[in-house]
Motif scaffolding. Structure first.
Motif, mmCIF file in Angstrom:
data_model
loop_
_atom_site.group_PDB
_atom_site.id
_atom_site.type_symbol
_atom_site.label_atom_id
_atom_site.label_comp_id
_atom_site.label_asym_id
_atom_site.label_seq_id
_atom_site.Cartn_x
_atom_site.Cartn_y
_atom_site.Cartn_z
ATOM 1 N N GLY A 1 67.066 63.107 85.802
ATOM 2 C CA GLY A 1 68.170 62.414 87.140
ATOM 3 C C GLY A 1 69.168 63.247 87.183
ATOM 4 O O GLY A 1 70.078 62.711 88.295
ATOM 5 N N GLY A 2 69.665 64.128 86.437
ATOM 6 C CA GLY A 2 70.780 64.774 86.643
ATOM 7 C C GLY A 2 70.834 65.819 87.901
ATOM 8 O O GLY A 2 69.595 66.002 88.442
ATOM 9 N N GLY A 3 71.692 66.396 88.386
ATOM 10 C CA GLY A 3 71.862 67.342 89.358
ATOM 11 C C GLY A 3 73.272 67.337 90.043
ATOM 12 O O GLY A 3 74.158 67.131 89.240
ATOM 13 N N GLU A 4 73.375 67.965 91.133
ATOM 14 C CA GLU A 4 74.778 68.424 91.646
ATOM 15 C C GLU A 4 74.781 67.128 93.147
ATOM 16 O O GLU A 4 73.821 67.024 93.827
ATOM 17 N N VAL A 5 75.789 66.671 92.927
ATOM 18 C CA VAL A 5 76.285 65.632 94.081
ATOM 19 C C VAL A 5 77.628 65.881 94.628
ATOM 20 O O VAL A 5 78.691 66.250 93.674
ATOM 21 N N GLN A 6 78.039 65.560 95.658
ATOM 22 C CA GLN A 6 79.501 65.631 96.416
ATOM 23 C C GLN A 6 80.131 64.398 95.659
ATOM 24 O O GLN A 6 79.514 63.312 95.390
ATOM 25 N N ALA A 7 81.287 64.589 95.684
ATOM 26 C CA ALA A 7 82.019 63.300 95.360
ATOM 27 C C ALA A 7 82.141 62.226 96.211
ATOM 28 O O ALA A 7 82.038 62.377 97.333
ATOM 29 N N GLY A 8 81.942 61.042 95.507
ATOM 30 C CA GLY A 8 81.743 59.647 96.304
ATOM 31 C C GLY A 8 80.393 59.437 96.238
ATOM 32 O O GLY A 8 79.926 58.390 96.616
ATOM 33 N N GLY A 9 79.312 60.256 95.780
ATOM 34 C CA GLY A 9 77.983 60.161 95.768
ATOM 35 C C GLY A 9 77.491 59.315 94.698
ATOM 36 O O GLY A 9 78.209 59.133 93.737
ATOM 37 N N SER A 10 76.133 59.178 94.342
ATOM 38 C CA SER A 10 75.491 58.563 93.163
ATOM 39 C C SER A 10 74.398 59.414 92.716
ATOM 40 O O SER A 10 73.584 60.301 93.408
ATOM 41 N N LEU A 11 73.946 58.924 91.422
ATOM 42 C CA LEU A 11 72.904 59.729 90.653
ATOM 43 C C LEU A 11 72.620 58.347 89.823
ATOM 44 O O LEU A 11 73.470 57.627 89.254
ATOM 45 N N LEU B 1 80.940 58.793 92.384
ATOM 46 C CA LEU B 1 80.976 59.919 91.336
ATOM 47 C C LEU B 1 82.373 60.906 91.756
ATOM 48 O O LEU B 1 82.710 60.985 93.133
ATOM 49 N N LYS B 2 82.894 61.376 90.560
ATOM 50 C CA LYS B 2 84.302 62.072 90.525
ATOM 51 C C LYS B 2 84.143 63.370 90.111
ATOM 52 O O LYS B 2 83.325 63.332 89.206
ATOM 53 N N PRO B 3 84.529 64.586 90.529
ATOM 54 C CA PRO B 3 84.518 65.604 89.844
ATOM 55 C C PRO B 3 84.730 65.748 88.532
ATOM 56 O O PRO B 3 84.217 66.449 87.813
ATOM 57 N N GLU B 4 85.673 64.815 88.174
ATOM 58 C CA GLU B 4 85.803 65.006 86.660
ATOM 59 C C GLU B 4 84.635 64.188 85.722
ATOM 60 O O GLU B 4 84.867 63.996 84.613
ATOM 61 N N GLY C 1 69.913 66.286 76.800
ATOM 62 C CA GLY C 1 71.091 66.332 77.774
ATOM 63 C C GLY C 1 70.596 66.569 78.898
ATOM 64 O O GLY C 1 69.647 67.163 79.441
ATOM 65 N N THR C 2 71.213 66.131 80.210
ATOM 66 C CA THR C 2 71.122 66.398 81.752
ATOM 67 C C THR C 2 72.294 66.698 82.315
ATOM 68 O O THR C 2 73.258 66.084 81.937
ATOM 69 N N GLN C 3 72.272 67.893 83.061
ATOM 70 C CA GLN C 3 73.801 68.163 83.767
ATOM 71 C C GLN C 3 73.917 67.515 84.902
ATOM 72 O O GLN C 3 73.023 67.140 85.858
ATOM 73 N N VAL C 4 75.344 66.810 84.937
ATOM 74 C CA VAL C 4 75.673 66.239 86.204
ATOM 75 C C VAL C 4 76.771 67.040 86.613
ATOM 76 O O VAL C 4 77.845 67.289 85.829
ATOM 77 N N THR C 5 76.756 67.560 87.926
ATOM 78 C CA THR C 5 77.873 68.193 88.653
ATOM 79 C C THR C 5 78.406 67.494 89.865
ATOM 80 O O THR C 5 77.371 67.333 90.645
ATOM 81 N N VAL C 6 79.492 67.094 89.862
ATOM 82 C CA VAL C 6 80.151 66.541 91.069
ATOM 83 C C VAL C 6 81.129 67.500 91.734
ATOM 84 O O VAL C 6 82.103 67.925 91.064
ATOM 85 N N SER C 7 80.902 67.924 93.043
ATOM 86 C CA SER C 7 81.691 68.944 93.740
ATOM 87 C C SER C 7 82.641 68.015 94.577
ATOM 88 O O SER C 7 82.337 66.853 95.051
ATOM 89 N N SER C 8 83.792 68.622 94.599
ATOM 90 C CA SER C 8 84.819 68.106 95.707
ATOM 91 C C SER C 8 84.790 68.331 97.079
ATOM 92 O O SER C 8 84.046 69.262 97.372
#
Length: 115
Positions: free
Chosen positions: A8-18, A85-88, A108-115
């Motif tokens: 379920g990990g992935g990349e999402v923009q700030a404010g998004g959900s995973l 979600l926040k970049p931090e 582990g699964t990577q979660v990346t939140v972009s601003s």
């Protein structure tokens, strides 16, 4: 031996959900206390949230009100719903299953939140 597989990990923009999932092998999932941890580059692994065998939950202050941990014993799966979600929040997220005498970790699964 119990295996934990996160997804379920992935990349999402700030404010998004995973929504992260942690599927456990075996038939003793119901007696485990489940937890989600995360580790950002250059940082120590930190506790995010836990749900015990009775369903009681705890959260890190930094995620309270945004994240929700849950479990489905019939599916041998624990979840982490992450909103606002926040970049931090960017990190590798790990699932943890604590049994009476042993603790297991997922890969582990990577979660990346972009601003």
């Amino acid at each position: 031996q119990v295996q934990l597989v996160e997804s379920g990990g992935g990349e999402v923009q700030a404010g998004g959900s995973l929504r992260l999932s942690c599927a456990a092998s075996g038939n003793i999932f119901s007696i485990a206390d489940m937890g989600w941890y995360r580790q950002a580059p250059g940082s120590q692994r930190e506790l995010v949230a836990t749900v015990n065998r009775g369903g009681a939950t705890t959260y890190a202050e930094s995620v309270k009100g945004r994240f929700a941990i849950s479990r489905d014993n019939a599916k041998n799966t624990a979840y982490l719903q992450m909103n606002s979600l926040k970049p931090e929040d960017t990190a590798v997220y790990y699932c943890n299953a604590a049994y009476p005498k042993v603790i297991y970790w997922g890969q582990g699964t990577q979660v990346t939140v972009s601003s």
